[in-house]
Design a protein around this motif. Structure first.
Motif, PDB file in Angstrom:
ATOM      1  N   UNK A  37       0.841  -1.191   0.000  1.00 38.39           N
ATOM      2  CA  UNK A  37       0.000   0.000   0.000  1.00 38.39           C
ATOM      3  C   UNK A  37       0.877   1.242   0.000  1.00 38.39           C
ATOM      4  N   UNK A  38       0.607   2.141  -0.961  1.00 38.70           N
ATOM      5  CA  UNK A  38       1.302   3.425  -1.018  1.00 38.70           C
ATOM      6  C   UNK A  38       0.369   4.494  -0.471  1.00 38.70           C
ATOM      7  N   UNK A  39       0.720   5.054   0.668  1.00 36.63           N
ATOM      8  CA  UNK A  39      -0.145   5.998   1.351  1.00 36.63           C
ATOM      9  C   UNK A  39      -0.418   7.241   0.516  1.00 36.63           C
ATOM     10  N   UNK A  40       0.576   7.677  -0.245  1.00 35.43           N
ATOM     11  CA  UNK A  40       0.459   8.967  -0.927  1.00 35.43           C
ATOM     12  C   UNK A  40      -0.383   8.881  -2.200  1.00 35.43           C
ATOM     13  N   UNK A  41      -0.286   7.766  -2.908  1.00 33.58           N
ATOM     14  CA  UNK A  41      -1.117   7.596  -4.107  1.00 33.58           C
ATOM     15  C   UNK A  41      -2.425   6.878  -3.814  1.00 33.58           C
ATOM     16  N   UNK A  42      -2.493   6.213  -2.651  1.00 28.41           N
ATOM     17  CA  UNK A  42      -3.664   5.407  -2.327  1.00 28.41           C
ATOM     18  C   UNK A  42      -3.711   4.089  -3.084  1.00 28.41           C
ATOM     19  N   UNK A  43      -2.607   3.683  -3.676  1.00 29.89           N
ATOM     20  CA  UNK A  43      -2.597   2.465  -4.490  1.00 29.89           C
ATOM     21  C   UNK A  43      -2.344   1.222  -3.628  1.00 29.89           C
ATOM     22  N   UNK A  44      -3.224   0.239  -3.783  1.00 30.87           N
ATOM     23  CA  UNK A  44      -3.052  -1.065  -3.152  1.00 30.87           C
ATOM     24  C   UNK A  44      -2.625  -2.062  -4.218  1.00 30.87           C
ATOM     25  N   UNK A  45      -1.618  -2.873  -3.915  1.00 29.29           N
ATOM     26  CA  UNK A  45      -1.174  -3.905  -4.851  1.00 29.29           C
ATOM     27  C   UNK A  45      -0.868  -5.184  -4.092  1.00 29.29           C
ATOM     28  N   UNK A  46      -0.634  -6.254  -4.829  1.00 29.13           N
ATOM     29  CA  UNK A  46      -0.594  -7.582  -4.212  1.00 29.13           C
ATOM     30  C   UNK A  46       0.712  -8.334  -4.461  1.00 29.13           C
ATOM     31  N   UNK A 262      -5.633   3.821   7.718  1.00 27.85           N
ATOM     32  CA  UNK A 262      -5.996   2.894   6.630  1.00 27.85           C
ATOM     33  C   UNK A 262      -5.868   1.435   7.030  1.00 27.85           C
ATOM     34  N   UNK A 263      -4.853   1.102   7.823  1.00 25.28           N
ATOM     35  CA  UNK A 263      -4.672  -0.299   8.232  1.00 25.28           C
ATOM     36  C   UNK A 263      -5.863  -0.799   9.023  1.00 25.28           C
ATOM     37  N   UNK A 264      -6.283  -0.039  10.011  1.00 22.30           N
ATOM     38  CA  UNK A 264      -7.377  -0.506  10.857  1.00 22.30           C
ATOM     39  C   UNK A 264      -8.692  -0.612  10.091  1.00 22.30           C
ATOM     40  N   UNK A 265      -8.896   0.286   9.119  1.00 23.72           N
ATOM     41  CA  UNK A 265     -10.146   0.220   8.358  1.00 23.72           C
ATOM     42  C   UNK A 265     -10.224  -1.032   7.489  1.00 23.72           C
ATOM     43  N   UNK A 266      -9.081  -1.545   7.067  1.00 23.75           N
ATOM     44  CA  UNK A 266      -9.040  -2.832   6.354  1.00 23.75           C
ATOM     45  C   UNK A 266      -9.035  -4.001   7.329  1.00 23.75           C
ATOM     46  N   UNK A 267      -8.243  -3.885   8.369  1.00 24.68           N
ATOM     47  CA  UNK A 267      -7.948  -5.049   9.199  1.00 24.68           C
ATOM     48  C   UNK A 267      -9.099  -5.448  10.117  1.00 24.68           C
ATOM     49  N   UNK A 268      -9.922  -4.483  10.547  1.00 30.74           N
ATOM     50  CA  UNK A 268     -11.096  -4.875  11.324  1.00 30.74           C
ATOM     51  C   UNK A 268     -12.164  -5.507  10.431  1.00 30.74           C
ATOM     52  N   UNK A 269     -11.965  -5.406   9.114  1.00 34.28           N
ATOM     53  CA  UNK A 269     -12.860  -6.050   8.149  1.00 34.28           C
ATOM     54  C   UNK A 269     -12.257  -7.350   7.601  1.00 34.28           C
ATOM     55  N   UNK A 270     -11.208  -7.848   8.212  1.00 36.48           N
ATOM     56  CA  UNK A 270     -10.575  -9.077   7.750  1.00 36.48           C
ATOM     57  C   UNK A 270      -9.864  -8.929   6.425  1.00 36.48           C
ATOM     58  N   UNK A 271      -9.549  -7.693   6.041  1.00 39.01           N
ATOM     59  CA  UNK A 271      -8.839  -7.447   4.787  1.00 39.01           C
ATOM     60  C   UNK A 271      -9.739  -7.014   3.652  1.00 39.01           C
TER      61      UNK A 271
END
Length: 295
Positions: A37-46, A262-271
Motif C-alpha cells: 500500500x502506497x499511502x500517498x497515491x492510495x494504491x493497493x497492490x498484491x 488505513x490499516x485498521x479500516x481494512x484489518x477490522x474487516x478481515x482485509x
C-alpha cells in the motif's frame, strides 16, 4: 512432529509473514500476510501476497488457515485477498483471529464514525479464537494463547515448539510492543509475556515485525532463552512495575504509526475494503483533532 516454517519479510513495513507447514501432510497456515500500500497515491497492490502464493504452489502446500495475530496498525492485511485467490483454485482457507477483535471493532467503529454497513460482531472473520482453543493443519495441532496488552485481540499460535507471537515481543534489541492504543495496557502485556516466558526455553518465537539497524538483517525468530537473557525491556528477572514504568515512559514519545487509520479500516474487516461511496471509488477515513481550531 515439529513444524516447518518459511518466513517472508515485508521491508516497507518491517512485517514478517510466516507459513507454518506440517511436513507429513503438507497442510499449512499463513500467518499475518501483507498487502502493498502506497499511502500517498492510495494504491493497493498484491506483489507481496503473490509471492506467498508462488511459494505455496512451488512447495505444493494446501492452505487450511489464514491466521491473524491481531488487527495490525502498521500494514494492510492480505487475508481476504488470499482467501479469494486460494479459494478460486480449491477449498478456501478460513480466516482466524482472537475474540478480542470484537472490542477492537467496537472501538474503531466509534472512532471512525462508521455507519451500520460495518457490524462490529466479528462476522468478517471465519473463526474467533478464545484462550485455550486449538486448531489443526494436517496432523499438527496448535494451541491458542491469549496474549493481550498491545491490543485486546492479540493471540499467540503455538505449534509444538514454534510460537507465533504477533507484536507481543520484538527481537531482544527491539524490546516489546507499545501499549498506548485504545484497549492496550502495559501491565496486561507484562503478564502475557510471562505466559510466553513459562514455555520451554528452546521454544522458537516467530516475530511479527523487525526493524533492523542499517547494515543488519531482519530477525524472524528467537528463542525464549534469548529473550529472557537479553530483551532490552523485559528479561527473566524484570518486575511488573519496572516494565510498566519503562513502557509508559517510552510510549509517551512514540509517533502515531504512519498507516494506522488505513490499516485498521481494512484489518477490522478481515482485509476487505470499505464499501464504495461513489461508483467504484473507495475511501479511507481520517479522523481529525481540530480542538482549538476555528475558521
Amino acid at each position: 512432529m515439529k513444524p516447518q516454517v518459511r518466513s517472508f519479510h515485508h521491508r516497507a513495513t518491517g512485517t514478517w509473514t510466516h507459513i507454518v507447514v506440517d511436513p507429513e501432510t503438507l497442510r499449512a497456515a499463513i500467518i499475518d500476510p501483507v498487502l502493498d500500500f502506497d499511502l500517498y497515491s492510495g494504491q493497493i497492490s498484491t506483489g507481496s501476497a503473490q509471492r506467498l502464493l508462488e511459494y505455496v504452489a512451488t512447495a505444493q502446500l494446501g492452505i487450511d488457515w489464514i491466521l491473524e495475530t491481531h488487527a495490525h496498525a502498521d500494514h494492510l492485511t492480505a487475508a481476504a485477498w488470499l482467501k479469494h485467490a486460494l479459494g478460486s483454485a480449491g477449498a478456501a482457507p478460513a480466516i482466524g483471529i482472537g475474540q478480542g477483535i470484537l472490542a477492537v471493532q467496537a472501538t474503531f467503529k466509534q472512532k471512525l464514525n462508521l455507519d451500520d454497513q460495518f457490524v462490529a460482531d466479528g462476522r468478517q472473520f471465519d473463526t474467533l479464537f478464545r484462550d485455550g482453543d486449538t486448531l489443526c493443519i494436517g496432523d499438527l495441532e496448535a494451541h491458542v494463547i491469549a496474549t493481550p496488552g498491545h491490543t485486546a485481540d492479540s493471540v499467540t499460535y503455538l505449534f509444538d515448539d514454534a510460537a507465533f507471537i504477533g507484536d507481543t515481543l520484538f527481537a531482544p534489541r527491539g524490546g516489546s510492543a507499545r501499549c498506548d492504543f485504545p484497549g492496550a495496557d502495559a501491565a496486561t502485556l507484562f503478564r502475557s509475556i510471562q505466559r510466553l516466558y513459562s514455555l520451554p526455553d528452546t521454544t522458537r518465537l516467530y516475530l511479527a515485525h523487525d526493524y533492523p539497524p542499517d547494515g543488519e538483517e531482519a530477525v524472524s525468530q528467537v528463542t525464549i532463552a534469548e529473550q529472557k537473557a537479553s530483551n532490552i525491556h523485559v528479561q527473566a528477572d524484570t518486575r511488573e512495575a519496572e516494565f510498566v514504568a519503562l513502557r509508559e515512559k517510552r510510549d509517551a514519545t512514540l509517533p502515531v504509526p504512519k498507516l494506522l487509520w488505513p490499516s485498521l479500516q481494512m484489518n477490522i474487516r478481515g482485509g476487505r475494503l470499505p464499501s464504495p461511496e461513489t461508483g467504484d471509488q473507495v475511501f479511507f477515513k481520517l479522523p481529525l483533532d481540530a480542538a482549538g481550531f476555528s475558521t
